[in-house]
Design a protein around this motif. Sequence first.
Motif, PDB file in Angstrom:
ATOM      1  N   ILE A  23     -36.021  -2.069  51.616  1.00 22.97           N
ATOM      2  CA  ILE A  23     -36.738  -2.096  50.351  1.00 22.97           C
ATOM      3  C   ILE A  23     -37.000  -0.683  49.842  1.00 22.97           C
ATOM      4  O   ILE A  23     -36.841  -0.379  48.676  1.00 22.97           O
ATOM      5  CB  ILE A  23     -38.068  -2.860  50.507  1.00 22.97           C
ATOM      6  CG1 ILE A  23     -37.766  -4.338  50.704  1.00 22.97           C
ATOM      7  CG2 ILE A  23     -38.939  -2.690  49.283  1.00 22.97           C
ATOM      8  CD1 ILE A  23     -38.987  -5.164  50.889  1.00 22.97           C
ATOM      9  N   MET A  24     -37.394   0.185  50.769  1.00 24.01           N
ATOM     10  CA  MET A  24     -37.759   1.532  50.353  1.00 24.01           C
ATOM     11  C   MET A  24     -36.556   2.342  49.877  1.00 24.01           C
ATOM     12  O   MET A  24     -36.697   3.364  49.243  1.00 24.01           O
ATOM     13  CB  MET A  24     -38.446   2.285  51.505  1.00 24.01           C
ATOM     14  CG  MET A  24     -39.722   1.630  51.993  1.00 24.01           C
ATOM     15  SD  MET A  24     -40.934   1.397  50.705  1.00 24.01           S
ATOM     16  CE  MET A  24     -41.736   2.989  50.729  1.00 24.01           C
ATOM     17  N   GLN A  25     -35.342   1.826  50.200  1.00 25.66           N
ATOM     18  CA  GLN A  25     -34.159   2.613  49.866  1.00 25.66           C
ATOM     19  C   GLN A  25     -33.668   2.414  48.445  1.00 25.66           C
ATOM     20  O   GLN A  25     -32.661   3.005  48.063  1.00 25.66           O
ATOM     21  CB  GLN A  25     -33.016   2.231  50.800  1.00 25.66           C
ATOM     22  CG  GLN A  25     -32.961   3.100  52.045  1.00 25.66           C
ATOM     23  CD  GLN A  25     -31.909   2.596  52.977  1.00 25.66           C
ATOM     24  OE1 GLN A  25     -31.258   1.589  52.713  1.00 25.66           O
ATOM     25  NE2 GLN A  25     -31.723   3.278  54.075  1.00 25.66           N
ATOM     26  N   SER A  26     -34.354   1.579  47.665  1.00 20.88           N
ATOM     27  CA  SER A  26     -33.807   1.250  46.358  1.00 20.88           C
ATOM     28  C   SER A  26     -33.554   2.528  45.562  1.00 20.88           C
ATOM     29  O   SER A  26     -34.332   3.460  45.595  1.00 20.88           O
ATOM     30  CB  SER A  26     -34.769   0.358  45.607  1.00 20.88           C
ATOM     31  OG  SER A  26     -35.846   1.115  45.165  1.00 20.88           O
ATOM     32  N   LYS A  27     -32.418   2.517  44.854  1.00 21.41           N
ATOM     33  CA  LYS A  27     -31.985   3.733  44.174  1.00 21.41           C
ATOM     34  C   LYS A  27     -32.810   3.957  42.924  1.00 21.41           C
ATOM     35  O   LYS A  27     -33.171   3.033  42.210  1.00 21.41           O
ATOM     36  CB  LYS A  27     -30.510   3.587  43.773  1.00 21.41           C
ATOM     37  CG  LYS A  27     -29.552   3.811  44.893  1.00 21.41           C
ATOM     38  CD  LYS A  27     -28.167   3.960  44.280  1.00 21.41           C
ATOM     39  CE  LYS A  27     -27.096   3.397  45.166  1.00 21.41           C
ATOM     40  NZ  LYS A  27     -25.910   3.039  44.438  1.00 21.41           N
ATOM     41  N   GLU A  28     -33.051   5.225  42.636  1.00 20.73           N
ATOM     42  CA  GLU A  28     -33.770   5.591  41.427  1.00 20.73           C
ATOM     43  C   GLU A  28     -33.016   5.059  40.193  1.00 20.73           C
ATOM     44  O   GLU A  28     -33.602   4.522  39.271  1.00 20.73           O
ATOM     45  CB  GLU A  28     -33.877   7.113  41.378  1.00 20.73           C
ATOM     46  CG  GLU A  28     -35.100   7.651  40.697  1.00 20.73           C
ATOM     47  CD  GLU A  28     -36.395   6.945  41.069  1.00 20.73           C
ATOM     48  OE1 GLU A  28     -37.140   6.649  40.133  1.00 20.73           O
ATOM     49  OE2 GLU A  28     -36.655   6.669  42.265  1.00 20.73           O
ATOM     50  N   GLY A  29     -31.663   5.171  40.223  1.00 24.84           N
ATOM     51  CA  GLY A  29     -30.845   4.747  39.095  1.00 24.84           C
ATOM     52  C   GLY A  29     -31.020   3.268  38.788  1.00 24.84           C
ATOM     53  O   GLY A  29     -31.203   2.880  37.641  1.00 24.84           O
ATOM     54  N   ASP A  30     -31.001   2.432  39.853  1.00 22.20           N
ATOM     55  CA  ASP A  30     -31.165   0.992  39.645  1.00 22.20           C
ATOM     56  C   ASP A  30     -32.492   0.693  38.985  1.00 22.20           C
ATOM     57  O   ASP A  30     -32.603  -0.174  38.117  1.00 22.20           O
ATOM     58  CB  ASP A  30     -31.077   0.264  40.994  1.00 22.20           C
ATOM     59  CG  ASP A  30     -29.655   0.254  41.522  1.00 22.20           C
ATOM     60  OD1 ASP A  30     -28.742   0.323  40.678  1.00 22.20           O
ATOM     61  OD2 ASP A  30     -29.471   0.197  42.742  1.00 22.20           O
ATOM     62  N   LYS A  31     -33.522   1.432  39.430  1.00 19.00           N
ATOM     63  CA  LYS A  31     -34.855   1.191  38.863  1.00 19.00           C
ATOM     64  C   LYS A  31     -34.859   1.497  37.378  1.00 19.00           C
ATOM     65  O   LYS A  31     -35.363   0.712  36.580  1.00 19.00           O
ATOM     66  CB  LYS A  31     -35.884   2.087  39.566  1.00 19.00           C
ATOM     67  CG  LYS A  31     -36.363   1.547  40.881  1.00 19.00           C
ATOM     68  CD  LYS A  31     -37.500   2.405  41.394  1.00 19.00           C
ATOM     69  CE  LYS A  31     -37.750   2.115  42.872  1.00 19.00           C
ATOM     70  NZ  LYS A  31     -38.489   3.189  43.517  1.00 19.00           N
ATOM     71  N   VAL A  32     -34.275   2.647  37.005  1.00 18.12           N
ATOM     72  CA  VAL A  32     -34.274   3.038  35.594  1.00 18.12           C
ATOM     73  C   VAL A  32     -33.535   1.992  34.776  1.00 18.12           C
ATOM     74  O   VAL A  32     -34.027   1.515  33.749  1.00 18.12           O
ATOM     75  CB  VAL A  32     -33.612   4.417  35.419  1.00 18.12           C
ATOM     76  CG1 VAL A  32     -33.497   4.760  33.956  1.00 18.12           C
ATOM     77  CG2 VAL A  32     -34.403   5.468  36.153  1.00 18.12           C
ATOM     78  N   ILE A  33     -32.336   1.602  35.260  1.00 18.76           N
ATOM     79  CA  ILE A  33     -31.520   0.668  34.494  1.00 18.76           C
ATOM     80  C   ILE A  33     -32.248  -0.645  34.297  1.00 18.76           C
ATOM     81  O   ILE A  33     -32.328  -1.170  33.184  1.00 18.76           O
ATOM     82  CB  ILE A  33     -30.175   0.430  35.196  1.00 18.76           C
ATOM     83  CG1 ILE A  33     -29.337   1.691  35.090  1.00 18.76           C
ATOM     84  CG2 ILE A  33     -29.448  -0.747  34.585  1.00 18.76           C
ATOM     85  CD1 ILE A  33     -28.163   1.688  35.992  1.00 18.76           C
ATOM     86  N   SER A  34     -32.825  -1.188  35.387  1.00 16.83           N
ATOM     87  CA  SER A  34     -33.430  -2.501  35.165  1.00 16.83           C
ATOM     88  C   SER A  34     -34.693  -2.390  34.345  1.00 16.83           C
ATOM     89  O   SER A  34     -34.991  -3.299  33.585  1.00 16.83           O
ATOM     90  CB  SER A  34     -33.690  -3.270  36.455  1.00 16.83           C
ATOM     91  OG  SER A  34     -33.872  -2.412  37.488  1.00 16.83           O
ATOM     92  N   SER A  35     -35.428  -1.258  34.455  1.00 19.10           N
ATOM     93  CA  SER A  35     -36.594  -1.258  33.575  1.00 19.10           C
ATOM     94  C   SER A  35     -36.179  -1.080  32.125  1.00 19.10           C
ATOM     95  O   SER A  35     -36.770  -1.715  31.254  1.00 19.10           O
ATOM     96  CB  SER A  35     -37.669  -0.251  33.989  1.00 19.10           C
ATOM     97  OG  SER A  35     -37.102   0.875  34.516  1.00 19.10           O
ATOM     98  N   VAL A  36     -35.136  -0.276  31.839  1.00 17.36           N
ATOM     99  CA  VAL A  36     -34.675  -0.167  30.446  1.00 17.36           C
ATOM    100  C   VAL A  36     -34.277  -1.549  29.929  1.00 17.36           C
ATOM    101  O   VAL A  36     -34.724  -2.005  28.875  1.00 17.36           O
ATOM    102  CB  VAL A  36     -33.464   0.806  30.345  1.00 17.36           C
ATOM    103  CG1 VAL A  36     -32.803   0.682  28.987  1.00 17.36           C
ATOM    104  CG2 VAL A  36     -33.908   2.230  30.593  1.00 17.36           C
ATOM    105  N   ALA A  37     -33.445  -2.252  30.718  1.00 24.36           N
ATOM    106  CA  ALA A  37     -32.943  -3.544  30.268  1.00 24.36           C
ATOM    107  C   ALA A  37     -34.081  -4.546  30.091  1.00 24.36           C
ATOM    108  O   ALA A  37     -34.134  -5.295  29.110  1.00 24.36           O
ATOM    109  CB  ALA A  37     -31.921  -4.081  31.256  1.00 24.36           C
ATOM    110  N   MET A  38     -35.020  -4.548  31.054  1.00 24.16           N
ATOM    111  CA  MET A  38     -36.101  -5.536  30.972  1.00 24.16           C
ATOM    112  C   MET A  38     -37.006  -5.232  29.785  1.00 24.16           C
ATOM    113  O   MET A  38     -37.447  -6.157  29.097  1.00 24.16           O
ATOM    114  CB  MET A  38     -36.909  -5.492  32.276  1.00 24.16           C
ATOM    115  CG  MET A  38     -37.687  -6.748  32.542  1.00 24.16           C
ATOM    116  SD  MET A  38     -36.580  -8.157  32.716  1.00 24.16           S
ATOM    117  CE  MET A  38     -37.626  -9.464  32.144  1.00 24.16           C
ATOM    118  N   VAL A  39     -37.260  -3.951  29.525  1.00 25.23           N
ATOM    119  CA  VAL A  39     -38.110  -3.631  28.382  1.00 25.23           C
ATOM    120  C   VAL A  39     -37.443  -4.083  27.087  1.00 25.23           C
ATOM    121  O   VAL A  39     -38.078  -4.712  26.225  1.00 25.23           O
ATOM    122  CB  VAL A  39     -38.413  -2.112  28.357  1.00 25.23           C
ATOM    123  CG1 VAL A  39     -39.018  -1.714  27.028  1.00 25.23           C
ATOM    124  CG2 VAL A  39     -39.349  -1.749  29.489  1.00 25.23           C
TER     125      VAL A  39
END
Lengths: 575, 194
Positions: free
Chosen positions: B10-26
């Motif tokens: 869980i702790m390894q999640s990539k910074e890039g994935d986080k940015v992409i999904s928050s952009v898309a979800m917003v």
Amino acid sequence: MAFFEQDIHDAPSTFLSKYVFSFDHKVIAKQFLWYGIAFLGIGGMMALMIRWTLAFPGEPFPIIGDILFPNSGGIVPPDTYAMLFTLHGTIMIFFAITPILIGAFGNFCIPLMIGARDMVFPTLNMLSFWLAVLSAVLLLASLFTPLGGAAGGWTSYPTLSTLIGSAGVGQTLWCLSLFVLGVSSTMGAVNYIATIITLRAPGMGYFDMPLTVWGLWLTAVLNAIFLPVLGAGLLLLTFDRVFGTTFFLAGAAATSGSGDPVLFQHVFWIFGHPEVYILILPAWGIVSDLLSFFSRKPAFGAKATALAMTSITILSTVVYGHHMYSTQMSPLLTQSFMMLTMVISIPSAVFFANWLGTLWKGSIRFQTPMLFSLGVVFVFGLGGLTGLYLATVSTDLYLHDTYFVVGHFHYTMAASVLLGGFAGTYFWFPKMYGRMMNERLGKIHFWISMVGLNGIFMGMMIIGHAGMHRRIYNPFVYEFLQNLIPLNRFITYSALVMGAGQLFFVWNFIYSMYKGPIATQNPWEVGTLDWTIPSPAPHYNFKEIPVVRCGPHELGNPNLVGKDFQYQTEELVKA
Amino acid sequence: MALAEARNNIMQSKEGDKVISSVAMVVALISFGMLFLTLMMSFALYRFTAPVWPPAGMEKPSLLIPSISTFLIILSSLAYFSFEKKTAKGLIDKQGLMMTIILGTSFMVSQAIFWNQLKSHGIFVSSGIFASVMYAFTWIHAAHIVVALALLVWLYKKLSSPDKMTSVMVSSAGKFWHFLGIVWLIMFVTIFVL
């Protein structure tokens, strides 16, 4: 800047995974292109039937009339006429232009031009296409219901579209079809926006993106914000029709507790005005790029063009009231909307002047994509200028619902977008299929289309100014319109010529796919990232993610030696 | 051992994935927001143009059941908050998510009771504009809740084998769930209370 690099996947091997349920943005783009071209044919045929009825009222439609309308001896019946103009509008806007300009070019150009291996959400992309197919099935199914398809106009104002105005399942299916299509387009929009924000190649700032990508991006933003508005309206309209709610039923709310039909007009145009920019922005972007590429000059004021398009995007959200001047709106409101609408002329003039500035003193190559781009400059200029008369309240009250309106929005939404779409198709065909389209046939196609559509839409403006209303089955029952029969015939002949001209395109497209001359990697000699890879583009697009070092329009730089353009991956050549 | 591994994943999640999904979800939430905003705009128009509200001699329904629904959906969001916090720390809090799902399902049950109650009072979908608003808006909201619940159930299954996308999914699903809670709160206050 790229937040991460996508992996290279293995090439799909089965027919289904390669051509049908493909995750590859380029295949989905081609699917959308074929889908759009098919509907362009259907919608165009409907247009010809409408034109035939207006030019030769009471005469059977030639050749296929007997098959389509056997009960009336081949004559288009009045109720069918209403369905024809409703579905012509719906199909052309939502099922032809949207898939071609946004679905096909959006999918094809965005990853290739920003240096990505695919869209950021490939599965969402595939779902978006197949939802669009479902929506098309719903729309076409409505034609086979007992009372036929929707017939309340593409705007489907209540009470024409409630059960009072159109009974039967057709209108309900129309609502559901557009709702599903809205979901599909919103999915696409989320994908486009996220892709452009997160997957631009290293070194590519927003102003290093080609203007095509700018146009598609702004379109996606408008789609994501305003399609749900239409969605809400369609849901409420469907509830009115199916469950007996009273959202859009006329009546005094205090006594009968019913709703308000004019509310639908507000909801529709809050979506509908941004929608016209949704359709035109990708074409503006493509044309802005192509004018520069074929003038062998940097795009004049590219940054200003991008910003002008952005301000138009923002302004487009606050002008919708100009569609509703004749709904007893308060004069304070009509004047506000008039002023806001007029303000759009300023950014429009900025990028239009930039287009001319790009052409000025360029060494122009008159290849087919350039001809079509120049066509857009011409017809959009005309369409934009005639919009002023409709934005002004006093003239609009006379012109409202006449053929002047029809001519105006066809110049802007149909002619410009269609020519822009053709320009894009001729331009990116080599990258799509690895072969060139025939230049001679392309030029014939251009000139026939150009002459044809100006004949049609100029004629429409004249008859509209003379007072002919739209959506009337036989306008010539009115004595004062009988003098317009010859002009109507002229329009119809122009339409037939233009329709026939499209056969050159269809032939050219299909023949070139298999037999056209093999395209080189960069047949147009331009520097954007899509032309740095082989034609047709391999399934992974870029073996190495490119690093961007200069803008997209570095053409005609006097410091270059041996060639007149440089790739975006090259350092800008300085003296 | 298994726990430590899961935590690592869980702790390894990539910074890039986080940015992409928050952009898309917003972006997606802006779209959903516009849908509900349009509904609320229609409601405001009906409300402000009517000389008396509710119109046509109708009475407002009792606040009891809608209040219970509100209570349930707030609780479910709180449960999800604590679940999210624990996930961010690398803990798998299956019970927290289960709690959200149960509370969300009870919200749906309370809505069904509410529709039944309206019906037993003789208020049907076709009983004028106020009934139309009450039924249609809660239907549209409930349809979104059903989708969100399905998403949460799917996420619950995913928790058994956490990977580096898990925390990204948890925060995306959370955004959607909290959003629906906020929409309900606005609907509760404007349609039922005011």
